[in-house]
Design a protein around this motif. Structure first.
Motif, PDB file in Angstrom:
ATOM      1  N   LEU A 121       0.805  -1.232   0.000  1.00 51.47           N
ATOM      2  CA  LEU A 121       0.000   0.000   0.000  1.00 51.47           C
ATOM      3  C   LEU A 121       0.841   1.287   0.000  1.00 51.47           C
ATOM      4  CD1 LEU A 121      -2.937  -0.997   2.381  1.00 51.47           C
ATOM      5  CD2 LEU A 121      -3.012  -0.722  -0.092  1.00 51.47           C
ATOM      6  N   GLN A 122       2.148   1.144   0.068  1.00 47.69           N
ATOM      7  CA  GLN A 122       3.070   2.301  -0.005  1.00 47.69           C
ATOM      8  C   GLN A 122       2.757   3.361   1.065  1.00 47.69           C
ATOM      9  OE1 GLN A 122       2.937   3.684  -4.127  1.00 47.69           O
ATOM     10  NE2 GLN A 122       3.042   1.601  -4.889  1.00 47.69           N
ATOM     11  N   LEU A 123       2.447   2.871   2.265  1.00 50.60           N
ATOM     12  CA  LEU A 123       2.116   3.805   3.354  1.00 50.60           C
ATOM     13  C   LEU A 123       3.265   3.983   4.352  1.00 50.60           C
ATOM     14  CD1 LEU A 123      -1.574   2.677   3.924  1.00 50.60           C
ATOM     15  CD2 LEU A 123      -0.829   4.940   3.163  1.00 50.60           C
ATOM     16  N   LYS A 124       4.391   3.318   4.081  1.00 53.39           N
ATOM     17  CA  LYS A 124       5.543   3.394   5.009  1.00 53.39           C
ATOM     18  C   LYS A 124       5.958   4.854   5.217  1.00 53.39           C
ATOM     19  CE  LYS A 124       7.865  -0.992   4.804  1.00 53.39           C
ATOM     20  NZ  LYS A 124       7.127  -1.665   3.745  1.00 53.39           N
ATOM     21  N   HIS A 125       6.117   5.221   6.519  1.00 49.59           N
ATOM     22  CA  HIS A 125       6.589   6.542   6.926  1.00 49.59           C
ATOM     23  C   HIS A 125       5.611   7.683   6.622  1.00 49.59           C
ATOM     24  CE1 HIS A 125      10.111   4.317   7.794  1.00 49.59           C
ATOM     25  NE2 HIS A 125      10.396   4.094   6.514  1.00 49.59           N
ATOM     26  N   LYS A 126       4.428   7.376   6.103  1.00 54.26           N
ATOM     27  CA  LYS A 126       3.430   8.442   5.942  1.00 54.26           C
ATOM     28  C   LYS A 126       2.942   8.834   7.344  1.00 54.26           C
ATOM     29  CE  LYS A 126       2.714   8.386   1.344  1.00 54.26           C
ATOM     30  NZ  LYS A 126       3.644   9.215   0.590  1.00 54.26           N
ATOM     31  N   LYS A 127       2.734  10.131   7.542  1.00 52.53           N
ATOM     32  CA  LYS A 127       2.263  10.586   8.859  1.00 52.53           C
ATOM     33  C   LYS A 127       0.739  10.749   8.824  1.00 52.53           C
ATOM     34  CE  LYS A 127       3.594  13.417  12.653  1.00 52.53           C
ATOM     35  NZ  LYS A 127       4.688  14.127  13.248  1.00 52.53           N
ATOM     36  N   VAL A 128       0.080  10.100   9.790  1.00 46.65           N
ATOM     37  CA  VAL A 128      -1.386  10.032   9.781  1.00 46.65           C
ATOM     38  C   VAL A 128      -1.948  10.598  11.080  1.00 46.65           C
ATOM     39  CG1 VAL A 128      -3.347   8.451   9.485  1.00 46.65           C
ATOM     40  CG2 VAL A 128      -1.088   7.757   8.648  1.00 46.65           C
ATOM     41  N   PHE A 129      -2.987  11.427  10.985  1.00 43.11           N
ATOM     42  CA  PHE A 129      -3.736  11.824  12.187  1.00 43.11           C
ATOM     43  C   PHE A 129      -5.163  11.315  12.048  1.00 43.11           C
ATOM     44  CE2 PHE A 129      -6.661  14.625  14.499  1.00 43.11           C
ATOM     45  CZ  PHE A 129      -6.139  14.503  15.781  1.00 43.11           C
ATOM     46  N   ILE A 130      -5.644  10.638  13.092  1.00 38.87           N
ATOM     47  CA  ILE A 130      -7.013  10.096  13.085  1.00 38.87           C
ATOM     48  C   ILE A 130      -7.758  10.677  14.286  1.00 38.87           C
ATOM     49  CG2 ILE A 130      -8.432   7.997  13.034  1.00 38.87           C
ATOM     50  CD1 ILE A 130      -5.762   6.441  12.439  1.00 38.87           C
ATOM     51  N   SER A 131      -8.794  11.478  14.018  1.00 40.02           N
ATOM     52  CA  SER A 131      -9.558  12.026  15.148  1.00 40.02           C
ATOM     53  C   SER A 131     -10.410  10.915  15.769  1.00 40.02           C
ATOM     54  CB  SER A 131     -10.430  13.203  14.680  1.00 40.02           C
ATOM     55  OG  SER A 131     -11.403  12.769  13.755  1.00 40.02           O
ATOM     56  N   GLY A 132     -10.573  10.966  17.104  1.00 40.91           N
ATOM     57  CA  GLY A 132     -11.405   9.980  17.814  1.00 40.91           C
ATOM     58  C   GLY A 132     -10.983   8.552  17.550  1.00 40.91           C
ATOM     59  N   SER A 133      -9.780   8.192  18.051  1.00 45.49           N
ATOM     60  CA  SER A 133      -9.239   6.893  17.626  1.00 45.49           C
ATOM     61  C   SER A 133      -8.706   6.030  18.763  1.00 45.49           C
ATOM     62  CB  SER A 133      -8.146   7.128  16.569  1.00 45.49           C
ATOM     63  OG  SER A 133      -7.310   8.197  16.953  1.00 45.49           O
ATOM     64  N   THR A 134      -9.208   6.248  19.989  1.00 43.31           N
ATOM     65  CA  THR A 134      -8.779   5.361  21.083  1.00 43.31           C
ATOM     66  C   THR A 134      -9.549   4.047  21.065  1.00 43.31           C
ATOM     67  OG1 THR A 134     -10.356   6.325  22.628  1.00 43.31           O
ATOM     68  CG2 THR A 134      -8.139   7.292  22.614  1.00 43.31           C
ATOM     69  N   SER A 135     -10.636   3.998  20.300  1.00 47.51           N
ATOM     70  CA  SER A 135     -11.414   2.753  20.206  1.00 47.51           C
ATOM     71  C   SER A 135     -12.131   2.707  18.859  1.00 47.51           C
ATOM     72  CB  SER A 135     -12.437   2.673  21.355  1.00 47.51           C
ATOM     73  OG  SER A 135     -13.400   3.690  21.197  1.00 47.51           O
ATOM     74  N   GLY A 136     -12.853   1.628  18.635  1.00 45.98           N
ATOM     75  CA  GLY A 136     -13.731   1.515  17.472  1.00 45.98           C
ATOM     76  C   GLY A 136     -13.016   1.557  16.131  1.00 45.98           C
ATOM     77  N   ILE A 137     -13.685   2.173  15.154  1.00 45.87           N
ATOM     78  CA  ILE A 137     -13.191   2.198  13.778  1.00 45.87           C
ATOM     79  C   ILE A 137     -11.860   2.952  13.696  1.00 45.87           C
ATOM     80  CG2 ILE A 137     -13.705   3.121  11.470  1.00 45.87           C
ATOM     81  CD1 ILE A 137     -16.718   2.553  12.093  1.00 45.87           C
ATOM     82  N   GLY A 138     -11.758   4.060  14.411  1.00 42.50           N
ATOM     83  CA  GLY A 138     -10.525   4.859  14.384  1.00 42.50           C
ATOM     84  C   GLY A 138      -9.337   4.063  14.907  1.00 42.50           C
ATOM     85  N   PHE A 139      -9.577   3.295  15.960  1.00 39.39           N
ATOM     86  CA  PHE A 139      -8.508   2.459  16.532  1.00 39.39           C
ATOM     87  C   PHE A 139      -8.093   1.381  15.523  1.00 39.39           C
ATOM     88  CE2 PHE A 139      -6.870  -1.151  18.919  1.00 39.39           C
ATOM     89  CZ  PHE A 139      -5.945  -0.547  19.757  1.00 39.39           C
ATOM     90  N   ALA A 140      -9.085   0.760  14.876  1.00 43.94           N
ATOM     91  CA  ALA A 140      -8.769  -0.278  13.869  1.00 43.94           C
ATOM     92  C   ALA A 140      -7.974   0.335  12.720  1.00 43.94           C
ATOM     93  CB  ALA A 140     -10.060  -0.915  13.359  1.00 43.94           C
ATOM     94  N   MET A 141      -8.309   1.575  12.361  1.00 41.85           N
ATOM     95  CA  MET A 141      -7.536   2.246  11.304  1.00 41.85           C
ATOM     96  C   MET A 141      -6.100   2.471  11.776  1.00 41.85           C
ATOM     97  SD  MET A 141     -10.057   5.174   9.890  1.00 41.85           S
ATOM     98  CE  MET A 141     -11.659   4.841   9.201  1.00 41.85           C
ATOM     99  N   ALA A 142      -5.946   2.921  13.018  1.00 38.31           N
ATOM    100  CA  ALA A 142      -4.603   3.172  13.551  1.00 38.31           C
ATOM    101  C   ALA A 142      -3.776   1.889  13.470  1.00 38.31           C
ATOM    102  CB  ALA A 142      -4.692   3.669  14.996  1.00 38.31           C
TER     103      ALA A 142
END
Ligand SMILES: NC(=O)c1ccc[n+]([C@@H]2O[C@H](COP(=O)([O-])OP(=O)(O)OC[C@H]3O[C@@H](n4cnc5c(N)ncnc54)[C@H](OP(=O)(O)O)[C@@H]3O)[C@@H](O)[C@H]2O)c1
Length: 264
Positions: free
Chosen positions: A3-24
């Motif tokens: 997926l060529q996502l190595k070293h990309k910087k990501v911010f996910i709002s609301g991500s301590t649980s649920g869908i956001g956490f799975a994305m993290a």
């Protein structure tokens, strides 16, 4: 697929649980650098330690910011200068009739669900355009189109995100920045698990029976006829965030188990 996502910087709002956490978790598996978010230091630390346990090389940090507080964006700005990928994931709902939904319920849902995304996008999008690469994802909901009677305000916020997402995509014309929305359906997050176990206890049924009834009586249009796993939503987000998805811009992608009828 790489997926060529190595070293990309990501911010996910609301991500301590649920869908956001799975994305993290998914982004970390792909070697990205992830900044998660929630309202409390304790929940954030617990989520970071869980992520580090599951991905030993995880480059993950967190920012405490409550998007119900207009100052949340300043807290983000102080700690994060730029990101390659912004996921506007945070979303709250209140299951109430239209009459019972107060002005403050409406305003809180718009502040958290919509204004968080407006403010984060206003901060990060110009930097992405300057760099000529970036991804913004909005997490909408099947409710934007199904509009359940007890979720009118929530559904309106989720429809607003679709408009915002399409509008911002139009500002990226001719660049390598894309802006897209995800439309998840009913997903087995902590909230859904609690709903099932509370209802099961109350009605003296098993959780499986309650879940089957939910799809028979409430989410009748679902083709999947089960709750999606958070990872099934996250996997679509990873692809949309990847350089591989360059030809998808201004789109609203359904991950709703087929619950929104129609061909588009
Ligand atoms: N679950 C579903 O069935 C479903 C279906 C369609 C769409 N969606 C959408 O998908 C997104 C994620 O949903 P979810 O079910 O995974 O959510 P969730 O399990 O309820 O997760 C909520 C997350 O948001 C954080 N949060 C809540 N209020 C916040 C605030 N004011 N400021 C900052 N963070 C806040 C929580 O962090 P703390 O508690 O640590 O503060 C937690 O990390 C939402 O936009 C939702 O509308 C969900």
């Amino acid at each position: 697929m790489e997926l060529q996502l190595k070293h990309k910087k990501v911010f996910i709002s609301g991500s301590t649980s649920g869908i956001g956490f799975a994305m993290a978790q998914g982004f970390l598996d792909e070697g990205a650098e992830v900044v998660i978010n929630g309202r409390s230091g304790d929940r954030l630390r617990a989520a970071i330690s869980k992520l580090k346990q599951s991905v030993s090389t995880a480059s993950v940090s967190g920012i405490v910011a409550d998007f119900n507080d207009p100052k949340a964006i300043d807290q983000i700005k102080q700690q994060l200068d730029r990101v390659d990928i912004l996921v506007n994931n945070v979303g709250i709902f209140a299951s109430k009739s239209f009459e019972e939904t107060s002005d403050s319920d409406w305003l809180e849902m718009f502040r958290v669900n919509v204004m968080s995304a407006v403010k984060l996008s206003r901060y990060f999008l110009p930097k992405m355009l300057d760099k000529n690469w970036g991804r913004i994802l909005f997490v909408s909901s099947e409710c934007a189109q199904l509009v359940p009677e007890d979720l009118i305000a929530y559904s309106a916020t989720k429809a607003a995100l679709l408009t915002l997402s399409r509008g911002l995509a139009q500002t990226t014309k001719g660049t390598k920045v894309t802006v897209n929305s995800l439309i998840p359906g009913s997903t087995l997050t902590e909230g859904a698990v609690k709903f099932l176990s509370d209802r099961a206890r109350l009605e003296n049924k098993t959780e499986k029976e309650v879940a089957m009834e939910f799809f028979k009586q409430t989410r009748t249009t679902s083709l999947l006829q089960r709750f999606a796993q958070p990872k099934e939503i996250a996997d679509m987000a990873l692809f949309l965030a990847s350089p591989l998805s360059a030809a998808t811009n201004g789109a609203a992608i359904k991950v709703d188990g087929g619950s929104v009828p129609g061909i588009l």
